[in-house]
Scaffold this motif. Structure first.
Motif, PDB file in Angstrom:
ATOM      1  N   ALA A 124      41.814  37.723  36.899  1.00 26.14           N
ATOM      2  CA  ALA A 124      42.924  38.622  36.551  1.00 26.14           C
ATOM      3  C   ALA A 124      44.110  38.309  37.460  1.00 26.14           C
ATOM      4  CB  ALA A 124      42.493  40.073  36.704  1.00 26.14           C
ATOM      5  N   ASP A 125      45.143  37.688  36.907  1.00 26.66           N
ATOM      6  CA  ASP A 125      46.269  37.259  37.731  1.00 26.66           C
ATOM      7  C   ASP A 125      46.973  38.435  38.407  1.00 26.66           C
ATOM      8  OD1 ASP A 125      47.876  35.044  38.730  1.00 26.66           O
ATOM      9  OD2 ASP A 125      49.493  35.968  37.576  1.00 26.66           O
ATOM     10  N   ASP A 126      46.950  39.606  37.775  1.00 20.13           N
ATOM     11  CA  ASP A 126      47.595  40.773  38.381  1.00 20.13           C
ATOM     12  C   ASP A 126      46.685  41.485  39.388  1.00 20.13           C
ATOM     13  OD1 ASP A 126      45.739  42.034  36.768  1.00 20.13           O
ATOM     14  OD2 ASP A 126      47.196  43.279  35.712  1.00 20.13           O
ATOM     15  N   GLY A 127      45.469  40.989  39.561  1.00 20.88           N
ATOM     16  CA  GLY A 127      44.529  41.581  40.513  1.00 20.88           C
ATOM     17  C   GLY A 127      43.660  42.674  39.938  1.00 20.88           C
ATOM     18  N   GLY A 128      44.065  43.241  38.810  1.00 22.66           N
ATOM     19  CA  GLY A 128      43.260  44.242  38.115  1.00 22.66           C
ATOM     20  C   GLY A 128      42.718  45.330  39.020  1.00 22.66           C
ATOM     21  N   LEU A 129      41.449  45.592  38.895  1.00 25.22           N
ATOM     22  CA  LEU A 129      40.739  46.604  39.686  1.00 25.22           C
ATOM     23  C   LEU A 129      40.958  46.390  41.184  1.00 25.22           C
ATOM     24  CD1 LEU A 129      38.435  48.787  40.125  1.00 25.22           C
ATOM     25  CD2 LEU A 129      36.869  46.841  40.111  1.00 25.22           C
ATOM     26  N   TYR A 130      40.928  45.151  41.622  1.00 26.33           N
ATOM     27  CA  TYR A 130      40.991  44.870  43.053  1.00 26.33           C
ATOM     28  C   TYR A 130      42.334  45.268  43.662  1.00 26.33           C
ATOM     29  CZ  TYR A 130      36.840  42.424  41.609  1.00 26.33           C
ATOM     30  OH  TYR A 130      35.632  42.121  41.068  1.00 26.33           O
ATOM     31  N   ARG A 131      43.408  45.062  42.951  1.00 27.77           N
ATOM     32  CA  ARG A 131      44.719  45.493  43.472  1.00 27.77           C
ATOM     33  C   ARG A 131      44.718  47.010  43.641  1.00 27.77           C
ATOM     34  NH1 ARG A 131      50.207  43.763  43.878  1.00 27.77           N
ATOM     35  NH2 ARG A 131      49.723  41.738  42.976  1.00 27.77           N
ATOM     36  N   ARG A 132      44.156  47.717  42.653  1.00 28.64           N
ATOM     37  CA  ARG A 132      44.088  49.178  42.719  1.00 28.64           C
ATOM     38  C   ARG A 132      43.256  49.636  43.915  1.00 28.64           C
ATOM     39  NH1 ARG A 132      40.752  52.954  40.865  1.00 28.64           N
ATOM     40  NH2 ARG A 132      39.514  51.622  39.523  1.00 28.64           N
ATOM     41  N   LEU A 133      42.261  48.823  44.305  1.00 30.60           N
ATOM     42  CA  LEU A 133      41.380  49.180  45.422  1.00 30.60           C
ATOM     43  C   LEU A 133      41.894  48.677  46.774  1.00 30.60           C
ATOM     44  CD1 LEU A 133      37.858  48.620  43.810  1.00 30.60           C
ATOM     45  CD2 LEU A 133      39.141  50.757  44.064  1.00 30.60           C
ATOM     46  N   GLY A 134      43.095  48.132  46.799  1.00 28.34           N
ATOM     47  CA  GLY A 134      43.699  47.784  48.085  1.00 28.34           C
ATOM     48  C   GLY A 134      43.753  46.317  48.437  1.00 28.34           C
ATOM     49  N   TRP A 135      43.328  45.435  47.557  1.00 24.92           N
ATOM     50  CA  TRP A 135      43.437  44.004  47.837  1.00 24.92           C
ATOM     51  C   TRP A 135      44.856  43.544  47.553  1.00 24.92           C
ATOM     52  CZ3 TRP A 135      38.438  45.514  47.388  1.00 24.92           C
ATOM     53  CH2 TRP A 135      37.475  44.816  48.133  1.00 24.92           C
ATOM     54  N   ALA A 136      45.339  42.585  48.347  1.00 29.07           N
ATOM     55  CA  ALA A 136      46.674  42.024  48.176  1.00 29.07           C
ATOM     56  C   ALA A 136      46.548  40.558  47.749  1.00 29.07           C
ATOM     57  CB  ALA A 136      47.452  42.103  49.492  1.00 29.07           C
ATOM     58  N   PRO A 137      47.410  40.102  46.830  1.00 24.46           N
ATOM     59  CA  PRO A 137      47.353  38.702  46.393  1.00 24.46           C
ATOM     60  C   PRO A 137      47.788  37.754  47.502  1.00 24.46           C
ATOM     61  CG  PRO A 137      49.197  39.843  45.364  1.00 24.46           C
ATOM     62  CD  PRO A 137      48.440  40.872  46.142  1.00 24.46           C
ATOM     63  N   LEU A 138      47.102  36.623  47.587  1.00 27.64           N
ATOM     64  CA  LEU A 138      47.450  35.580  48.557  1.00 27.64           C
ATOM     65  C   LEU A 138      47.994  34.339  47.868  1.00 27.64           C
ATOM     66  CD1 LEU A 138      44.526  35.507  51.144  1.00 27.64           C
ATOM     67  CD2 LEU A 138      46.875  36.203  51.524  1.00 27.64           C
ATOM     68  N   GLU A 139      47.244  33.833  46.895  1.00 29.09           N
ATOM     69  CA  GLU A 139      47.628  32.596  46.231  1.00 29.09           C
ATOM     70  C   GLU A 139      46.867  32.452  44.923  1.00 29.09           C
ATOM     71  OE1 GLU A 139      46.382  29.049  48.376  1.00 29.09           O
ATOM     72  OE2 GLU A 139      44.698  30.148  49.220  1.00 29.09           O
ATOM     73  N   SER A 140      47.343  31.543  44.101  1.00 27.16           N
ATOM     74  CA  SER A 140      46.636  31.181  42.879  1.00 27.16           C
ATOM     75  C   SER A 140      46.113  29.764  43.054  1.00 27.16           C
ATOM     76  CB  SER A 140      47.567  31.245  41.669  1.00 27.16           C
ATOM     77  OG  SER A 140      47.932  32.577  41.407  1.00 27.16           O
ATOM     78  N   LEU A 141      44.873  29.562  42.645  1.00 29.75           N
ATOM     79  CA  LEU A 141      44.229  28.258  42.752  1.00 29.75           C
ATOM     80  C   LEU A 141      43.515  27.939  41.443  1.00 29.75           C
ATOM     81  CD1 LEU A 141      42.513  28.616  46.262  1.00 29.75           C
ATOM     82  CD2 LEU A 141      44.580  27.336  45.740  1.00 29.75           C
ATOM     83  N   GLN A 142      43.054  26.724  41.350  1.00 28.73           N
ATOM     84  CA  GLN A 142      42.253  26.307  40.205  1.00 28.73           C
ATOM     85  C   GLN A 142      40.780  26.448  40.581  1.00 28.73           C
ATOM     86  OE1 GLN A 142      44.058  25.542  37.661  1.00 28.73           O
ATOM     87  NE2 GLN A 142      42.692  24.638  36.185  1.00 28.73           N
ATOM     88  N   HIS A 143      40.003  27.126  39.763  1.00 27.21           N
ATOM     89  CA  HIS A 143      38.561  27.231  39.960  1.00 27.21           C
ATOM     90  C   HIS A 143      37.928  25.896  39.601  1.00 27.21           C
ATOM     91  CE1 HIS A 143      34.401  28.487  39.169  1.00 27.21           C
ATOM     92  NE2 HIS A 143      34.653  29.478  39.991  1.00 27.21           N
ATOM     93  N   ALA A 144      36.779  25.604  40.177  1.00 25.68           N
ATOM     94  CA  ALA A 144      36.065  24.364  39.886  1.00 25.68           C
ATOM     95  C   ALA A 144      35.759  24.220  38.393  1.00 25.68           C
ATOM     96  CB  ALA A 144      34.774  24.296  40.699  1.00 25.68           C
TER      97      ALA A 144
END
Length: 162
Positions: A124-144
């Protein structure tokens, strides 16, 4: 719903169920990974009061959700030691706040074990649930596996109540 949250070490009989959840959700997309491989990967969580830690939410002894606190999800950033992962809620029990309950308990236990910062990756590029729970975005990467993921962080030490 009243649920109990326990470490996998308290209910090792549930390891095959969790392996099936994780395999169906993520593992079946990994070339050459089998359900048995997935189950063996979870054996590292068969311990209590130390990391890595896997917590299970139980509703009347039936597993309904799980989450992991583990080491080095993304090895290209070795300074990022502790990671939240494997957050899964059984489809029949989604929308009841179970992910948040299991994550909150992981944060409490992680803090007691010396975790200061906790990272995660999400599709979830917008962070979804995690943003609501207090996580802050750091960077976007490619998953393996080829899809883009958002890396996020939350200071667990800052949650300390003295």
């Amino acid at each position: 719903m009243a649920c109990t949250i326990v470490p996998l070490s308290d209910r090792p009989d549930l390891l095959p169920i969790l392996a099936e959840w994780y395999f169906q959700e993520w593992g079946r997309h990994v070339p050459d990974l089998t359900l048995l491989d997935q189950q063996q990967r979870l054996e590292v969580f068969l311990q209590d009061d130390e990391l890595p830690l896997l917590l299970i939410a139980l509703d009347d002894a039936v597993p309904v959700a799980a989450a992991q606190l583990k080491f080095h999800e993304r090895t290209e950033r070795p300074e990022r030691l502790h990671w939240l992962g494997g957050v899964y809620v059984h489809p029949a029990h989604r929308g009841r706040g179970l992910a948040e309950k299991v994550i909150d308990e992981l944060l409490v236990r992680g803090r007691a074990l010396g975790v200061r910062d906790l990272y995660l990756q999400t599709e979830a590029d917008d962070g979804g649930l995690y943003r609501r729970l207090g996580w802050a975005p750091l960077e976007s990467l490619q998953h393996a596996a080829g899809m883009p993921v958002r890396i996020m962080v939350r200071s667990v030490a800052a949650d300390r109540v003295d």
